[in-house]
Structure formats: C-alpha cells, structure tokens
Design a protein around this motif. Sequence first.
Motif, PDB file in Angstrom:
ATOM      1  N   UNK A 187     -41.008  30.856  -4.185  1.00 21.22           N
ATOM      2  CA  UNK A 187     -42.435  30.511  -3.268  1.00 21.22           C
ATOM      3  C   UNK A 187     -43.607  30.645  -3.819  1.00 21.22           C
ATOM      4  N   UNK A 188     -43.683  31.515  -5.073  1.00 19.44           N
ATOM      5  CA  UNK A 188     -45.084  31.385  -5.661  1.00 19.44           C
ATOM      6  C   UNK A 188     -45.156  29.983  -6.168  1.00 19.44           C
ATOM      7  N   UNK A 189     -43.972  29.739  -6.933  1.00 20.83           N
ATOM      8  CA  UNK A 189     -44.102  28.356  -7.706  1.00 20.83           C
ATOM      9  C   UNK A 189     -44.419  27.088  -7.098  1.00 20.83           C
ATOM     10  N   UNK A 190     -43.940  27.143  -5.862  1.00 18.26           N
ATOM     11  CA  UNK A 190     -44.143  26.111  -4.695  1.00 18.26           C
ATOM     12  C   UNK A 190     -45.680  26.188  -4.312  1.00 18.26           C
ATOM     13  N   UNK A 191     -45.985  27.366  -3.942  1.00 15.97           N
ATOM     14  CA  UNK A 191     -47.335  27.631  -3.544  1.00 15.97           C
ATOM     15  C   UNK A 191     -48.341  26.742  -4.664  1.00 15.97           C
ATOM     16  N   UNK A 192     -48.084  27.311  -5.935  1.00 13.97           N
ATOM     17  CA  UNK A 192     -48.851  27.263  -6.982  1.00 13.97           C
ATOM     18  C   UNK A 192     -49.178  25.524  -7.245  1.00 13.97           C
ATOM     19  N   UNK A 193     -47.959  24.834  -6.907  1.00 17.09           N
ATOM     20  CA  UNK A 193     -47.754  23.286  -6.925  1.00 17.09           C
ATOM     21  C   UNK A 193     -48.628  22.624  -5.738  1.00 17.09           C
ATOM     22  N   UNK A 194     -48.727  23.370  -4.590  1.00 14.25           N
ATOM     23  CA  UNK A 194     -49.356  22.813  -3.711  1.00 14.25           C
ATOM     24  C   UNK A 194     -50.849  23.022  -3.857  1.00 14.25           C
ATOM     25  N   UNK A 195     -51.143  24.049  -4.472  1.00 17.52           N
ATOM     26  CA  UNK A 195     -52.663  24.441  -4.810  1.00 17.52           C
ATOM     27  C   UNK A 195     -53.394  23.497  -5.551  1.00 17.52           C
ATOM     28  N   UNK A 196     -52.469  23.201  -6.554  1.00 15.76           N
ATOM     29  CA  UNK A 196     -52.947  22.493  -7.810  1.00 15.76           C
ATOM     30  C   UNK A 196     -52.882  21.006  -7.224  1.00 15.76           C
ATOM     31  N   UNK A 197     -51.989  20.491  -6.565  1.00 14.09           N
ATOM     32  CA  UNK A 197     -52.250  19.109  -5.796  1.00 14.09           C
ATOM     33  C   UNK A 197     -53.501  18.944  -5.049  1.00 14.09           C
ATOM     34  N   UNK A 198     -53.879  20.094  -4.159  1.00 12.64           N
ATOM     35  CA  UNK A 198     -55.130  19.723  -3.450  1.00 12.64           C
ATOM     36  C   UNK A 198     -56.192  19.960  -4.555  1.00 12.64           C
TER      37      UNK A 198
END
Length: 343
Positions: free
Chosen positions: A31-42
């Motif tokens: 979940x942390x990895x997916x969260x990091x990807x979403x934040x960096x996309x934004x």
Amino acid sequence: MQEAQFIQQHADKWRTFEAQLGQKQVKDPEKLANLFIAITDDLAFARTHFPQGQAVSYLNAMAGKVYQEIHQKQRFDRAAFGRYWLIDLPLNVYQMRWYMLYSLLFFMAFVALGVLSSHHDENYVRIILGDAYVDQTLYNIQNGDPLAIYKQTNAFGMFYYIAKNNLSVAFRTFAAGILFSVGTVYILAINGVMLGTFQYMFVSHGLLAESVLTIWIHGTIEILCIVIAGGSGILLGSSWLFPGTYSRVESLKRGAATGGRVLLGLIPFIIVAAALESFATRHTEWPNIIRVGIILSSLVLMVGYFVYWPWQVARRLARQPKRLEEDAEPTLSELLAFITMKS
C-alpha cells in the motif's frame, strides 16, 4: 486546468493519503508503494503545469514522508527478540542434543588422552604447548604465582584478542563439519588434548585446586561453547552423510540452518567468557568463595540454558496442540485438518 481546480479535484484523495500516513500501526509495504506512485504522479503533473505553485511544495513534502515510511528502519521487535532467545534457539539446541552429546564425549576422550600422554611422557607437554609457554609457566610456579601468565597482558587488549580467537575457533569448528564431521572432530581433538595437557601440567606440580579455581573461571563457559559448536559441526556433517528421507542437498541445508542458528546464539556467551578471562581470571588473590561462585554460576548458566531449558520448552510445546499461525493465510486442507484436530 488551473492550480485551484487541480487542488480541489485531488483534495479528498490527498486527505486520505494523510490519514494513511498518520496511522500508528505497521503499514502494508504494498500500500505504501502504491501511495508513493500516486503521490509522485500528482507531483509530476503539478511540476509540469504549476512549477511555482503551492501544490508542488505540498506534494513534494508528502512524497518525502512516504519515502521515509518505505525506507525507515524496522522497529526493534521485543516480542520477536524474546521469542528467539526463549523458544526458537532452545528448540534448535534440543534438535541437536544428541550431536552435542557426541561432541562432549569426543572432547572428554581427547582431554583424557592429553592427561594420559602427559603422565607417561614428561616432554609431551612441550610438544603440545611449546617450550616458551612451558618455561614461562615453570618460572611463574617457582616464583609463587603459577598462573601469572594471565596477568602479563593489558586486560582490554587481551579481551579483544581472546574474543576474536575464540569466535574464530567456534566458527571453524562448525564449518569443518562439512568434511563429513571429521574436520570438527579434529578441532575438538586439538583443543581437548591441549586442555588435558595444560591441566595436567599444574596437577603434576601439586596445583590442582589453584589451577581449577583460576582456569575454570572463564573455562567453564569457553569450553562448553566449543563443545556446543562441535555439536553444530557434527550435525552439519551428519546431515550430509545421512540425509534420511530428504535429498542430500536439502538435508544439508536443514542441518546448516539449525547448526548455524545455534552457533550464532553462542556469540554472547563466548564474549562473556573472553571478558571473564581478561578481567577476572587474572585476580588470583580473590577469595576462593568468589572464584567458586563464578565457576558455579557459569556452570548453572550453561547447563540451564543449553540443557535444562531446551528440554523444558520442547516438553511444554509437545503438550500443546499445534495451531495455525495467526498471520498466515491457511489453505483449505490446513483449515480442515485444524477443525479435525480441534474436534
């Protein structure tokens, strides 16, 4: 799209991200990895369209927090640490109890060989221990301080050297087991003969009591650690020689894992023995009651932890029904077996 629209559109999502980061319980790495990807996309979008805007600063800080969560060091797990020393390691010791007994019997036989050889040949001690060491010891005996050899080196330097040497001996004793256990028995033979010869040298001069009260202050833990390391080495060789129902490679892996864990568990005990030899053994002027107390305490510690406690843990676990691990995801067959056992 304007920056205000961008922020308004993603505000709810970012609020959810903050709530997830604020949770105190251990977080799911995926979940942390997916969260990091979403934040960096934004963050990438904001840097492209609003490079000087507030969204970039906010998202950059958020990305940094997520990155720290992902890469932070694991917290010290006291429960796991306690379980290792109180349950896991004693169970490994219990599994190799017969190999420890074989190691002890081999070692005692070689100690007896050293004693008998020294008794029948007065020059044998020089062959084993060397002329320089024997001459220095005889000189100390003549000067009324037979065990002054332990006082001639700085305590801290002595501690470093002895700890390093004894750890090396223990690891070599284990690793030599790969040679069908013969290598381990050979190292036990060297150390056993040396101990028997060394001890008899003082016995022959009427110094049995003084030598025991001095040498075994550190020798109780040190020698038993070598014996246990010998058991690990014999287990390693036996797992290779006698694989049973496993393949030879699989049996060797299992033997190496069990013996290796026990060997690692010896490290603090070997360090304690080195500390005793460096800082306590040299004090031959201490009252006998103190020296006897240290020896008996060391013996109780080693026998209690490596003999009595493993037997107690194994006996208690044998009386308890096996349960599925709480954190594991059981298969249907495991669930059915568990239900049958419970009924």
